[in-house]
Design an enzyme around this catalytic site. Structure first.
Site, PDB file in Angstrom:
ATOM      1  N   HIS A  60       1.026  -0.700  -0.140  1.00 28.84           N
ATOM      2  CA  HIS A  60      -0.613   0.147   0.015  1.00 28.84           C
ATOM      3  C   HIS A  60       0.672   0.913  -0.120  1.00 28.84           C
ATOM      4  O   HIS A  60       1.987   1.652   0.993  1.00 28.84           O
ATOM      5  CB  HIS A  60      -0.959   0.235   1.078  1.00 28.84           C
ATOM      6  N   PHE A  61       0.934   1.478  -1.038  1.00 33.91           N
ATOM      7  CA  PHE A  61       2.166   3.133  -1.350  1.00 33.91           C
ATOM      8  C   PHE A  61       1.420   4.036  -1.410  1.00 33.91           C
ATOM      9  O   PHE A  61       1.846   5.594  -1.189  1.00 33.91           O
ATOM     10  CB  PHE A  61       2.792   2.724  -2.668  1.00 33.91           C
ATOM     11  N   ARG A  62       0.319   4.162  -0.675  1.00 35.70           N
ATOM     12  CA  ARG A  62      -0.563   5.216  -0.540  1.00 35.70           C
ATOM     13  C   ARG A  62      -1.100   6.260  -1.346  1.00 35.70           C
ATOM     14  O   ARG A  62      -1.535   8.114  -1.149  1.00 35.70           O
ATOM     15  CB  ARG A  62      -0.422   5.784   0.782  1.00 35.70           C
ATOM     16  N   ASN A  92      -7.017   0.325  -2.125  1.00 33.61           N
ATOM     17  CA  ASN A  92      -7.864   1.763  -1.219  1.00 33.61           C
ATOM     18  C   ASN A  92      -6.664   2.724  -0.971  1.00 33.61           C
ATOM     19  O   ASN A  92      -6.493   2.960   0.140  1.00 33.61           O
ATOM     20  CB  ASN A  92      -8.085   0.667   0.294  1.00 33.61           C
ATOM     21  N   HIS A 176      -9.116 -10.411   0.940  1.00 33.42           N
ATOM     22  CA  HIS A 176      -8.864  -9.613   2.120  1.00 33.42           C
ATOM     23  C   HIS A 176      -9.926 -10.593   2.580  1.00 33.42           C
ATOM     24  O   HIS A 176     -11.174 -10.229   2.768  1.00 33.42           O
ATOM     25  CB  HIS A 176      -9.150  -8.206   2.404  1.00 33.42           C
ATOM     26  N   HIS A 223      -2.428 -12.756   2.901  1.00 38.52           N
ATOM     27  CA  HIS A 223      -2.116 -12.221   4.514  1.00 38.52           C
ATOM     28  C   HIS A 223      -3.079 -13.582   4.637  1.00 38.52           C
ATOM     29  O   HIS A 223      -3.523 -13.031   5.986  1.00 38.52           O
ATOM     30  CB  HIS A 223      -2.440 -11.612   5.487  1.00 38.52           C
ATOM     31  N   ASP A 290       2.447  -6.818   2.600  1.00 34.56           N
ATOM     32  CA  ASP A 290       1.384  -6.012   3.177  1.00 34.56           C
ATOM     33  C   ASP A 290       2.280  -4.672   3.429  1.00 34.56           C
ATOM     34  O   ASP A 290       0.682  -4.059   4.655  1.00 34.56           O
ATOM     35  CB  ASP A 290       0.313  -6.630   3.809  1.00 34.56           C
ATOM     36  N   HIS A 294       1.711   4.049   8.464  1.00 37.56           N
ATOM     37  CA  HIS A 294       0.355   4.474   8.980  1.00 37.56           C
ATOM     38  C   HIS A 294       1.519   5.503   9.921  1.00 37.56           C
ATOM     39  O   HIS A 294       2.387   5.444   9.858  1.00 37.56           O
ATOM     40  CB  HIS A 294      -0.304   4.410  10.046  1.00 37.56           C
TER      41      HIS A 294
HETATM   42  O1  DOR Z   1      -3.949  -4.070   8.329  1.00 34.90           O
HETATM   43  C1  DOR Z   1      -3.998  -3.345   7.766  1.00 34.90           C
HETATM   44  N1  DOR Z   1      -3.755  -2.210   6.715  1.00 34.90           N
HETATM   45  N2  DOR Z   1      -5.006  -4.072   7.019  1.00 34.90           N
HETATM   46  C2  DOR Z   1      -5.580  -3.850   5.626  1.00 34.90           C
HETATM   47  O2  DOR Z   1      -6.593  -4.699   4.828  1.00 34.90           O
HETATM   48  C3  DOR Z   1      -5.422  -2.452   5.215  1.00 34.90           C
HETATM   49  C4  DOR Z   1      -4.027  -2.205   5.197  1.00 34.90           C
HETATM   50  C5  DOR Z   1      -4.079  -0.751   5.079  1.00 34.90           C
HETATM   51  O3  DOR Z   1      -4.964  -0.103   4.175  1.00 34.90           O
HETATM   52  O4  DOR Z   1      -3.762   0.056   6.248  1.00 34.90           O
HETATM   53 ZN    ZN Z   2      -6.224  -7.351   3.826  1.00 35.44          ZN
HETATM   54 ZN    ZN Z   3      -3.330  -5.278   2.449  1.00 33.81          ZN
END
Ligand code: DOR
Ligand code: ZN
Ligand code: ZN
Length: 424
Positions: A60-62, A92, A176, A223, A290, A294
């Site tokens: 997830h490179f945001r 996401n 997921h 995961h 994964d 944050h």
């Molecule tokens: O812990 C998680 N963080 N699980 C996820 O499915 C999404 C991910 C996130 O994008 O922060």
């Molecule tokens: Zn996930």
């Molecule tokens: Zn993920």
């Protein structure tokens, strides 16, 4: 003898063992492997080991939308230093990757900033144009429980048509797998509470449901985190399974607080050990990080409010290489799960030192280990749950024959490419 554009020489990991060899590279691909080769340019890594770089098929490179946590520049820099030459990014983000214009926006950001190659996932939601997106994505992602972002699909019957289109597209459906209906929403103030809210039954039920509803798809269970899921997710037809470093190395008894808060959760020691053993036995198809960064400020919130997710793209391969060095895992198992299988599953010609594959290589010195320290890492988030773990970081990384990192220095001009569209 024909002269290659580039010849890389060292102790190369070929067909499961190290041998002194030259790797000939033309146009970024491996074109020859032999004891001796002529090259216009030549890099001799001496007695150092040359391995395929890893493909991290779950990051997830945001970007766009949450670039205070990470962006393609910092995320890919972290990947590079962790020996990962290709990442598959999850949908996401803000906006979520569910439309052509969102995909365009993300592709542009990645192509302009990424220091490693990349592929992008789109999300399955009611009404998403699966057939339109399919040619441009590495795969589709289905969220069966609420987590970061709002891509939750609580009932699979609402995406029946979309799942049929995913099946028709031939693309992987990454899942997921947590069952929203079995998730408890009790106040959580520690990792045990968090686990209670997302119990083993939650994951098992979701795997059962998607195995039925997505029967026609190439399912990839992301995961896998519970011992009760092993018999459901491993060795099934039309299904592949991924495990993360955190679920085999950490459990809810670690004093990590919110830094250990992830979905699916860190579980009991028994779960962790069962997952480690299954991984060691080569029963998982892939390992992916994964990587879900944050910020420290976000993680400093009260436990219940703090977001779920931890970084890992930079530490996964180095920690696994250390495990191989210490003979806790076979190197072949590590390379298979981090390099070869992700390439096979997602149709990416990387992950092997073999003719016709991209020259994505890492150079390591197994005698030169260093403990993981947050201060040394390149992710924007600035912390790690793997602090203090011994690891073998790569000394150099090549992507498509370009030496993109050497001795911690990166070549700034290199840009990664979309592995699905090849930048077209
Ligand atoms: O812990 C998680 N963080 N699980 C996820 O499915 C999404 C991910 C996130 O994008 O922060
Ligand atoms: Zn996930
Ligand atoms: Zn993920």
């Amino acid at each position: 003898m024909r002269s290659m554009e580039l010849v890389v020489e060292g102790e190369c990991y070929i067909s499961g063992r190290f041998e002194r060899a030259c790797i000939g590279i033309d146009g970024g691909r491996i074109s020859a492997i032999a004891r001796n080769l002529e090259g216009d340019r030549r890099i001799d890594f001496g007695s150092r080991k040359i391995l395929p770089a890893a493909i991290d098929s779950h990051v997830h490179f945001r970007e766009p939308g949450m670039t205070h946590k990470e962006d393609f520049g910092t995320g890919s820099l972290a990947a590079l230093h962790g020996g990962v030459s290709c990442v598959l990014d999850m949908p996401n983000t803000v906006p979520p990757t569910t439309t052509m214009s969102a995909l365009d926006e993300k592709t542009e950001a990645a192509a302009s900033k990424s220091l490693v190659d990349f592929g992008l996932f789109a999300a399955v939601r009611p009404g998403v144009d699966i057939a339109g997106l399919a040619p441009r994505v590495a795969g589709f992602k289905l969220y069966m429980a609420g987590t970061t972002g709002d891509l939750l699909v609580p009932s699979l019957s609402s995406v029946e048509r979309e799942l049929a289109e995913v099946a028709r597209s031939g693309k992987v459906l990454a899942v997921h797998a947590e069952d929203e209906s079995l998730r408890r929403k009790d106040l959580a103030s520690n990792l045990s509470d968090h686990l209670r809210n997302r119990g083993n039954d939650c994951e098992a039920s979701a795997i059962r449901k998607v195995a039925r509803a997505g029967e026609a798809c190439r399912l990839h269970i992301c995961h896998v985190s519970s011992k009760d899921s092993l018999s459901l997710a491993l060795g099934q037809p039309n299904m592949t399974a991924e495990v993360t470093p955190h679920h085999i190395l950490l459990d809810r008894d670690r004093p990590l607080g919110t830094y250990g808060k992830v979905n699916p959760p860190l579980r009991t020691r028994a779960d962790r050990q069962a997952l480690f053993l299954a991984f060691k036995q080569g029963r998982f198809d892939t390992m992916a990080s994964d990587h879900a960064p944050h910020t420290v400020d976000e993680k400093k919130e009260d436990f219940d409010f703090a977001p779920s997710g931890m970084p890992g793209v930079e530490t996964m391969f180095p920690i696994m290489l250390q495990h191989a060095r210490d003979r806790h895992l076979a190197l072949a198992t590590v390379v298979r799960a981090l390099c070869e299988r992700p390439g096979e599953i997602f149709g990416i010609k990387k992950g092997r030192i073999d003719i016709g594959y991209d020259a994505d290589l890492i150079v390591v010195d197994f005698m030169d280990g260093r403990d993981v320290r947050a201060d040394d890492l390149y992710s924007k988030c600035g912390w790690t749950a793997f602090e203090g773990m011994p690891a073998v970081f790569p000394r150099a990384v090549m992507v498509r024959g370009e030496l993109v990192m050497k001795d911690e220095e990166q070549a700034g001009e290199f840009r990664g490419r979309d592995v699905v569209t090849n930048g077209r």
